[in-house]
Design a protein around this motif. Structure first.
Motif, PDB file in Angstrom:
ATOM      1  N   MET A  23       0.806  -1.221   0.000  1.00 48.20           N
ATOM      2  CA  MET A  23       0.000   0.000   0.000  1.00 48.20           C
ATOM      3  C   MET A  23       0.837   1.268   0.000  1.00 48.20           C
ATOM      4  SD  MET A  23      -3.099  -0.765   2.660  1.00 48.20           S
ATOM      5  CE  MET A  23      -1.971  -0.795   4.060  1.00 48.20           C
ATOM      6  N   ASN A  24       2.140   1.123   0.198  1.00 50.89           N
ATOM      7  CA  ASN A  24       3.002   2.276   0.432  1.00 50.89           C
ATOM      8  C   ASN A  24       2.893   3.333  -0.657  1.00 50.89           C
ATOM      9  OD1 ASN A  24       4.741   3.611   2.064  1.00 50.89           O
ATOM     10  ND2 ASN A  24       6.439   2.196   1.844  1.00 50.89           N
ATOM     11  N   ALA A  25       3.049   2.916  -1.907  1.00 55.39           N
ATOM     12  CA  ALA A  25       3.055   3.882  -3.004  1.00 55.39           C
ATOM     13  C   ALA A  25       1.708   4.589  -3.119  1.00 55.39           C
ATOM     14  CB  ALA A  25       3.403   3.174  -4.308  1.00 55.39           C
ATOM     15  N   ARG A  26       0.624   3.846  -2.968  1.00 60.00           N
ATOM     16  CA  ARG A  26      -0.705   4.440  -3.086  1.00 60.00           C
ATOM     17  C   ARG A  26      -0.972   5.428  -1.963  1.00 60.00           C
ATOM     18  NH1 ARG A  26      -5.173   0.068  -4.139  1.00 60.00           N
ATOM     19  NH2 ARG A  26      -3.584  -0.362  -5.744  1.00 60.00           N
ATOM     20  N   VAL A  27      -0.533   5.085  -0.770  1.00 58.91           N
ATOM     21  CA  VAL A  27      -0.746   5.984   0.365  1.00 58.91           C
ATOM     22  C   VAL A  27       0.045   7.273   0.190  1.00 58.91           C
ATOM     23  CG1 VAL A  27      -0.346   6.265   2.843  1.00 58.91           C
ATOM     24  CG2 VAL A  27      -1.301   4.133   1.984  1.00 58.91           C
ATOM     25  N   ARG A  28       1.265   7.172  -0.339  1.00 57.37           N
ATOM     26  CA  ARG A  28       2.099   8.369  -0.524  1.00 57.37           C
ATOM     27  C   ARG A  28       1.514   9.311  -1.560  1.00 57.37           C
ATOM     28  NH1 ARG A  28       8.368   6.144  -0.459  1.00 57.37           N
ATOM     29  NH2 ARG A  28       8.273   5.166   1.604  1.00 57.37           N
ATOM     30  N   GLU A  29       0.740   8.782  -2.505  1.00 56.46           N
ATOM     31  CA  GLU A  29       0.110   9.639  -3.506  1.00 56.46           C
ATOM     32  C   GLU A  29      -0.995  10.492  -2.894  1.00 56.46           C
ATOM     33  OE1 GLU A  29      -1.288   7.068  -6.542  1.00 56.46           O
ATOM     34  OE2 GLU A  29       0.716   6.628  -7.352  1.00 56.46           O
ATOM     35  N   ARG A  30      -1.611  10.000  -1.825  1.00 54.46           N
ATOM     36  CA  ARG A  30      -2.782  10.677  -1.265  1.00 54.46           C
ATOM     37  C   ARG A  30      -2.490  11.474   0.000  1.00 54.46           C
ATOM     38  NH1 ARG A  30      -7.578   6.078  -1.866  1.00 54.46           N
ATOM     39  NH2 ARG A  30      -7.321   5.730  -4.122  1.00 54.46           N
ATOM     40  N   LEU A  31      -1.442  11.105   0.729  1.00 53.30           N
ATOM     41  CA  LEU A  31      -1.167  11.751   2.011  1.00 53.30           C
ATOM     42  C   LEU A  31       0.225  12.369   2.011  1.00 53.30           C
ATOM     43  CD1 LEU A  31      -2.535   8.983   4.434  1.00 53.30           C
ATOM     44  CD2 LEU A  31      -3.729  11.044   3.656  1.00 53.30           C
ATOM     45  N   THR A  32       0.398  13.373   2.854  1.00 50.71           N
ATOM     46  CA  THR A  32       1.713  14.003   2.985  1.00 50.71           C
ATOM     47  C   THR A  32       2.648  13.106   3.791  1.00 50.71           C
ATOM     48  OG1 THR A  32       1.137  15.159   5.040  1.00 50.71           O
ATOM     49  CG2 THR A  32       0.628  16.284   2.963  1.00 50.71           C
ATOM     50  N   THR A  33       3.924  13.392   3.677  1.00 55.59           N
ATOM     51  CA  THR A  33       4.937  12.618   4.394  1.00 55.59           C
ATOM     52  C   THR A  33       4.692  12.657   5.902  1.00 55.59           C
ATOM     53  OG1 THR A  33       6.555  13.093   2.671  1.00 55.59           O
ATOM     54  CG2 THR A  33       7.412  12.399   4.804  1.00 55.59           C
ATOM     55  N   THR A  81       1.902  13.295   7.523  1.00 56.66           N
ATOM     56  CA  THR A  81       0.659  12.603   7.886  1.00 56.66           C
ATOM     57  C   THR A  81       0.869  11.097   7.960  1.00 56.66           C
ATOM     58  OG1 THR A  81      -0.669  14.342   6.847  1.00 56.66           O
ATOM     59  CG2 THR A  81      -1.751  12.225   7.233  1.00 56.66           C
ATOM     60  N   ILE A  82       1.606  10.551   7.013  1.00 57.07           N
ATOM     61  CA  ILE A  82       1.884   9.113   7.022  1.00 57.07           C
ATOM     62  C   ILE A  82       2.672   8.733   8.269  1.00 57.07           C
ATOM     63  CG2 ILE A  82       3.059   7.229   5.819  1.00 57.07           C
ATOM     64  CD1 ILE A  82       2.551   8.757   3.200  1.00 57.07           C
ATOM     65  N   ALA A  83       3.674   9.537   8.612  1.00 59.88           N
ATOM     66  CA  ALA A  83       4.486   9.247   9.802  1.00 59.88           C
ATOM     67  C   ALA A  83       3.625   9.278  11.065  1.00 59.88           C
ATOM     68  CB  ALA A  83       5.628  10.251   9.913  1.00 59.88           C
ATOM     69  N   ARG A  84       2.754  10.257  11.179  1.00 59.87           N
ATOM     70  CA  ARG A  84       1.898  10.345  12.372  1.00 59.87           C
ATOM     71  C   ARG A  84       0.928   9.165  12.446  1.00 59.87           C
ATOM     72  NH1 ARG A  84      -0.065  16.626  12.210  1.00 59.87           N
ATOM     73  NH2 ARG A  84       1.982  17.541  11.849  1.00 59.87           N
ATOM     74  N   LEU A  85       0.359   8.790  11.295  1.00 57.02           N
ATOM     75  CA  LEU A  85      -0.557   7.648  11.280  1.00 57.02           C
ATOM     76  C   LEU A  85       0.172   6.364  11.651  1.00 57.02           C
ATOM     77  CD1 LEU A  85      -2.714   8.367   8.090  1.00 57.02           C
ATOM     78  CD2 LEU A  85      -3.444   8.494  10.487  1.00 57.02           C
ATOM     79  N   ALA A  86       1.409   6.217  11.185  1.00 56.95           N
ATOM     80  CA  ALA A  86       2.187   5.019  11.508  1.00 56.95           C
ATOM     81  C   ALA A  86       2.485   4.956  12.997  1.00 56.95           C
ATOM     82  CB  ALA A  86       3.484   5.002  10.694  1.00 56.95           C
ATOM     83  N   PHE A  87       2.893   6.076  13.575  1.00 53.72           N
ATOM     84  CA  PHE A  87       3.151   6.115  15.017  1.00 53.72           C
ATOM     85  C   PHE A  87       1.877   5.809  15.802  1.00 53.72           C
ATOM     86  CE2 PHE A  87       7.166   7.699  13.982  1.00 53.72           C
ATOM     87  CZ  PHE A  87       7.930   7.943  15.111  1.00 53.72           C
ATOM     88  N   THR A  88       0.773   6.449  15.390  1.00 54.64           N
ATOM     89  CA  THR A  88      -0.491   6.263  16.103  1.00 54.64           C
ATOM     90  C   THR A  88      -1.013   4.836  15.942  1.00 54.64           C
ATOM     91  OG1 THR A  88      -1.016   8.594  15.716  1.00 54.64           O
ATOM     92  CG2 THR A  88      -2.832   7.153  16.386  1.00 54.64           C
ATOM     93  N   GLY A  89      -0.903   4.284  14.729  1.00 56.27           N
ATOM     94  CA  GLY A  89      -1.354   2.918  14.490  1.00 56.27           C
ATOM     95  C   GLY A  89      -0.596   1.903  15.327  1.00 56.27           C
ATOM     96  N   PHE A  90       0.722   2.090  15.439  1.00 54.20           N
ATOM     97  CA  PHE A  90       1.516   1.172  16.251  1.00 54.20           C
ATOM     98  C   PHE A  90       1.165   1.333  17.733  1.00 54.20           C
ATOM     99  CE2 PHE A  90       4.621  -1.717  17.387  1.00 54.20           C
ATOM    100  CZ  PHE A  90       5.440  -2.090  16.350  1.00 54.20           C
ATOM    101  N   ALA A  91       0.906   2.579  18.154  1.00 55.15           N
ATOM    102  CA  ALA A  91       0.537   2.822  19.552  1.00 55.15           C
ATOM    103  C   ALA A  91      -0.796   2.160  19.890  1.00 55.15           C
ATOM    104  CB  ALA A  91       0.457   4.323  19.820  1.00 55.15           C
ATOM    105  N   VAL A  92      -1.768   2.264  18.976  1.00 53.48           N
ATOM    106  CA  VAL A  92      -3.068   1.614  19.191  1.00 53.48           C
ATOM    107  C   VAL A  92      -2.903   0.107  19.268  1.00 53.48           C
ATOM    108  CG1 VAL A  92      -5.307   1.150  18.126  1.00 53.48           C
ATOM    109  CG2 VAL A  92      -4.408   3.483  18.160  1.00 53.48           C
ATOM    110  N   SER A  93      -2.069  -0.438  18.374  1.00 55.31           N
ATOM    111  CA  SER A  93      -1.836  -1.885  18.374  1.00 55.31           C
ATOM    112  C   SER A  93      -1.196  -2.337  19.686  1.00 55.31           C
ATOM    113  CB  SER A  93      -0.939  -2.258  17.194  1.00 55.31           C
ATOM    114  OG  SER A  93      -0.637  -3.638  17.215  1.00 55.31           O
TER     115      SER A  93
END
Length: 298
Positions: free
Chosen positions: A33-43, A45-57
């Protein structure tokens, strides 16, 4: 993860293997999904979502007693992990001038794996002292803090940076017969700045200092003429003439805007004047003889 499988979901080796497989599947999904996500979101935003997703997990894994639920959230953790690491790796490469990209990547990789080693020890010690649940919840808090840190220090947007060489520098013709290792070289650049433009000039010079030091300059300083206050002089040192040439060749397209801004702020009739000088040490005769004897001894 072995402690999660054994202590939190009351499983065995098979449960551990399944949970690890879920994490791996999540990582594969994140890579796809990496390439598709980078087309739609800023750098950022992706970093924050990754941090938050790992924290939720991590948080859900800490309180869950169901292997099914833990496996599901580990899919999110795997995707977040691979997307964050690949994003950081790409950001370092594309936001670094070509001449120094290998060194930047080596420092990045050293820091990353050093962080993994340090984190393993910290959270392992925490789990040993307070239990796996407390370690996971504490790590989730740290990851949320990491996401919040992006509000103050944002990752650069890759499409806004062009770090290819600018290639505008031409080596000047000099009457002196300088060798590549001749030096030290001192450079002084005179700017004529109107009083109203001084705050903007100082801001641009802060960026100029960063660029100069990054490209190898030393002893950078900005001076103002006491007798003619409109004259400001930027000065810096490089060890040799060949280092001065390399210093100028390292300038990138992203740096060009800073140079253009300084030229616009310069109010003189002529462009900013550049003085290129070579340092020469003067030694009085008796010191020279002593210096020579010491050199003969060594």
């Amino acid at each position: 993860l072995p402690l999660i499988a054994r202590d939190l979901v009351s499983g065995g080796p098979l449960t551990y293997g399944i949970l690890l497989g879920c994490f791996g599947l999540g990582a594969i999904g994140g890579a796809l999904m990496n390439a598709r996500v980078r087309e739609r979101l800023t750098t950022e935003t992706i970093a924050r979502l990754a941090f938050t997703g790992f924290a939720v997990s991590a948080s859900v894994s800490a309180v869950s007693s169901s292997a099914l639920l833990t496996g599901a959230v580990l899919l999110i953790a795997g995707a977040s992990w691979v997307m964050a690491l690949s994003l950081f790796n790409t950001t370092v490469q594309l936001s670094t001038p070509r001449w120094v990209v290998a060194r930047a990547l080596s420092l990045y990789q050293t820091t990353t794996f050093g962080g993994i080693a340090a984190g393993s020890w910290i959270w392992g010690t925490t789990a040993d002292t307070h239990g796996a649940e407390a370690a996971l919840l504490a790590s989730a808090v740290v990851m949320i803090a990491g996401a919040a840190l992006g509000l103050r220090f944002k990752l650069p947007e890759l499409q806004s940076l062009n770090v290819d060489p600018l290639n505008r520098f031409s080596e000047p013709d000099l009457p002196l017969d300088l060798k590549p290792r001749s030096g030290p070289i001192v450079v002084l650049i005179d700017y004529e700045i109107a009083e109203d433009d001084i705050p903007e000039f100082l801001e641009a010079m802060t960026e100029r200092r960063r660029i100069r030091i990054r490209d190898g300059a030393g002893q950078w300083a900005l001076m103002r003429d006491l007798e003619n206050p409109t004259i400001w002089t930027e000065t810096y040192h490089v060890p040799t003439w060949v280092e001065y040439v390399r210093h100028n060749q390292r300038r990138t397209h992203a740096d060009a805007a800073n140079g253009e801004k300084l030229r616009l702020l310069h109010s003189g009739a002529e462009p900013p004047r550049v003085h290129r000088m070579i340092e020469r040490q003067t030694i009085v005769p008796h010191e020279y003889e002593r210096f020579k004897r010491q050199a003969d001894i060594h």
